[in-house]
Write a protein that holds these residues in place. Sequence first.
Motif, PDB file in Angstrom:
ATOM      1  N   ALA A  17      27.747  15.526 127.404  1.00 43.97           N
ATOM      2  CA  ALA A  17      28.966  16.010 126.750  1.00 43.97           C
ATOM      3  C   ALA A  17      29.137  15.358 125.383  1.00 43.97           C
ATOM      4  O   ALA A  17      29.511  16.022 124.410  1.00 43.97           O
ATOM      5  N   ALA A  18      28.857  14.064 125.290  1.00 43.89           N
ATOM      6  CA  ALA A  18      28.983  13.350 124.016  1.00 43.89           C
ATOM      7  C   ALA A  18      28.007  13.899 122.988  1.00 43.89           C
ATOM      8  O   ALA A  18      28.378  14.114 121.824  1.00 43.89           O
ATOM      9  N   GLU A  19      26.774  14.127 123.376  1.00 43.68           N
ATOM     10  CA  GLU A  19      25.780  14.672 122.452  1.00 43.68           C
ATOM     11  C   GLU A  19      26.206  16.043 121.940  1.00 43.68           C
ATOM     12  O   GLU A  19      26.106  16.332 120.747  1.00 43.68           O
ATOM     13  N   GLU A  20      26.698  16.879 122.848  1.00 46.11           N
ATOM     14  CA  GLU A  20      27.143  18.216 122.451  1.00 46.11           C
ATOM     15  C   GLU A  20      28.347  18.111 121.506  1.00 46.11           C
ATOM     16  O   GLU A  20      28.405  18.796 120.479  1.00 46.11           O
ATOM     17  N   PHE A  21      29.287  17.231 121.841  1.00 49.75           N
ATOM     18  CA  PHE A  21      30.459  17.061 120.983  1.00 49.75           C
ATOM     19  C   PHE A  21      30.064  16.571 119.591  1.00 49.75           C
ATOM     20  O   PHE A  21      30.548  17.089 118.587  1.00 49.75           O
ATOM     21  N   VAL A  22      29.203  15.575 119.523  1.00 52.21           N
ATOM     22  CA  VAL A  22      28.780  15.026 118.228  1.00 52.21           C
ATOM     23  C   VAL A  22      28.108  16.107 117.387  1.00 52.21           C
ATOM     24  O   VAL A  22      28.376  16.237 116.189  1.00 52.21           O
ATOM     25  N   ASN A  23      27.247  16.912 118.004  1.00 48.40           N
ATOM     26  CA  ASN A  23      26.605  18.008 117.269  1.00 48.40           C
ATOM     27  C   ASN A  23      27.639  18.983 116.726  1.00 48.40           C
ATOM     28  O   ASN A  23      27.580  19.391 115.558  1.00 48.40           O
ATOM     29  N   ILE A  24      28.603  19.359 117.564  1.00 44.25           N
ATOM     30  CA  ILE A  24      29.657  20.297 117.146  1.00 44.25           C
ATOM     31  C   ILE A  24      30.521  19.678 116.055  1.00 44.25           C
ATOM     32  O   ILE A  24      30.821  20.316 115.041  1.00 44.25           O
ATOM     33  N   TYR A  25      30.916  18.424 116.256  1.00 45.02           N
ATOM     34  CA  TYR A  25      31.833  17.767 115.310  1.00 45.02           C
ATOM     35  C   TYR A  25      31.231  17.693 113.911  1.00 45.02           C
ATOM     36  O   TYR A  25      31.856  18.110 112.940  1.00 45.02           O
ATOM     37  N   TYR A  26      30.022  17.156 113.807  1.00 42.18           N
ATOM     38  CA  TYR A  26      29.459  16.953 112.470  1.00 42.18           C
ATOM     39  C   TYR A  26      28.999  18.259 111.827  1.00 42.18           C
ATOM     40  O   TYR A  26      29.052  18.398 110.607  1.00 42.18           O
ATOM     41  N   GLU A  27      28.581  19.221 112.616  1.00 40.00           N
ATOM     42  CA  GLU A  27      28.266  20.538 112.044  1.00 40.00           C
ATOM     43  C   GLU A  27      29.543  21.185 111.509  1.00 40.00           C
ATOM     44  O   GLU A  27      29.549  21.779 110.429  1.00 40.00           O
ATOM     45  N   THR A  28      30.629  21.054 112.263  1.00 42.47           N
ATOM     46  CA  THR A  28      31.909  21.589 111.810  1.00 42.47           C
ATOM     47  C   THR A  28      32.375  20.863 110.555  1.00 42.47           C
ATOM     48  O   THR A  28      32.871  21.483 109.614  1.00 42.47           O
ATOM     49  N   GLN A  72      24.417  12.655 108.715  1.00 45.09           N
ATOM     50  CA  GLN A  72      23.190  12.439 109.477  1.00 45.09           C
ATOM     51  C   GLN A  72      23.488  11.365 110.517  1.00 45.09           C
ATOM     52  O   GLN A  72      23.715  10.215 110.171  1.00 45.09           O
ATOM     53  N   VAL A  73      23.505  11.761 111.785  1.00 40.90           N
ATOM     54  CA  VAL A  73      23.757  10.808 112.864  1.00 40.90           C
ATOM     55  C   VAL A  73      22.426  10.164 113.243  1.00 40.90           C
ATOM     56  O   VAL A  73      21.477  10.850 113.586  1.00 40.90           O
ATOM     57  N   ASN A  74      22.373   8.852 113.161  1.00 36.94           N
ATOM     58  CA  ASN A  74      21.157   8.110 113.499  1.00 36.94           C
ATOM     59  C   ASN A  74      21.221   7.489 114.886  1.00 36.94           C
ATOM     60  O   ASN A  74      20.187   7.196 115.477  1.00 36.94           O
ATOM     61  N   MET A  75      22.429   7.246 115.378  1.00 34.27           N
ATOM     62  CA  MET A  75      22.588   6.593 116.664  1.00 34.27           C
ATOM     63  C   MET A  75      23.829   7.137 117.346  1.00 34.27           C
ATOM     64  O   MET A  75      24.833   7.406 116.690  1.00 34.27           O
ATOM     65  N   SER A  97      26.648   6.213 114.571  1.00 37.82           N
ATOM     66  CA  SER A  97      26.305   5.500 113.350  1.00 37.82           C
ATOM     67  C   SER A  97      25.346   6.396 112.581  1.00 37.82           C
ATOM     68  O   SER A  97      24.546   7.116 113.167  1.00 37.82           O
ATOM     69  N   GLY A  98      25.456   6.361 111.271  1.00 40.66           N
ATOM     70  CA  GLY A  98      24.561   7.184 110.473  1.00 40.66           C
ATOM     71  C   GLY A  98      24.929   7.111 109.016  1.00 40.66           C
ATOM     72  O   GLY A  98      25.503   6.120 108.550  1.00 40.66           O
ATOM     73  N   THR A  99      24.624   8.166 108.297  1.00 44.48           N
ATOM     74  CA  THR A  99      24.899   8.222 106.868  1.00 44.48           C
ATOM     75  C   THR A  99      25.659   9.495 106.541  1.00 44.48           C
ATOM     76  O   THR A  99      25.586  10.482 107.273  1.00 44.48           O
ATOM     77  N   VAL A 100      26.368   9.441 105.433  1.00 50.37           N
ATOM     78  CA  VAL A 100      27.059  10.624 104.938  1.00 50.37           C
ATOM     79  C   VAL A 100      26.836  10.706 103.434  1.00 50.37           C
ATOM     80  O   VAL A 100      26.813   9.690 102.738  1.00 50.37           O
ATOM     81  N   LYS A 101      26.626  11.920 102.979  1.00 49.36           N
ATOM     82  CA  LYS A 101      26.475  12.183 101.549  1.00 49.36           C
ATOM     83  C   LYS A 101      27.607  13.139 101.173  1.00 49.36           C
ATOM     84  O   LYS A 101      27.725  14.220 101.745  1.00 49.36           O
ATOM     85  N   PHE A 102      28.465  12.716 100.248  1.00 58.34           N
ATOM     86  CA  PHE A 102      29.513  13.589  99.748  1.00 58.34           C
ATOM     87  C   PHE A 102      29.032  14.166  98.431  1.00 58.34           C
ATOM     88  O   PHE A 102      28.453  13.479  97.596  1.00 58.34           O
ATOM     89  N   CYS A 103      29.276  15.453  98.238  1.00 55.92           N
ATOM     90  CA  CYS A 103      28.758  16.173  97.080  1.00 55.92           C
ATOM     91  C   CYS A 103      29.922  16.704  96.238  1.00 55.92           C
ATOM     92  O   CYS A 103      30.894  17.213  96.787  1.00 55.92           O
TER      93      CYS A 103
END
Length: 108
Positions: A17-28, A72-75, A97-103
């Motif tokens: 559930a966490a993996e699915e949520f993280v994918n949905i959250y950051y894609e959104t 980009q989620v690394n962990m 944990s990961g990185t974010v690039k704002f444009c």
Amino acid sequence: MAMAVDFKTYVDQACRAAEEFVNIYYETMDKRRRALPRLYLDKATLIWNGNVVTGLEALANFFDVLPSSEFQVNMLDCQPVHEQATQAQTTVLVVTSGTVKFCVEDCK
């Protein structure tokens, strides 16, 4: 031994559930930011770089002014939270944990 298997199953379900949520959250967050407040409870509080944002309208306004992003989620770490701590509501603690690039313009 059955209790250990049940707990392992519970943890595995929480992780899926966490993996699915993280994918949905950051894609959104990256592609459909206006829909992001739907992932929050009405009285949610977000703390972003020390700034406190509370409530769906404030969250929507906050997300609206952020520039385009690429996350980009690394962990990912997750664990189920015992129902006694959450008034019998199924809850999963998720840490990323990961990185974010704002444009300035749309990220490419």
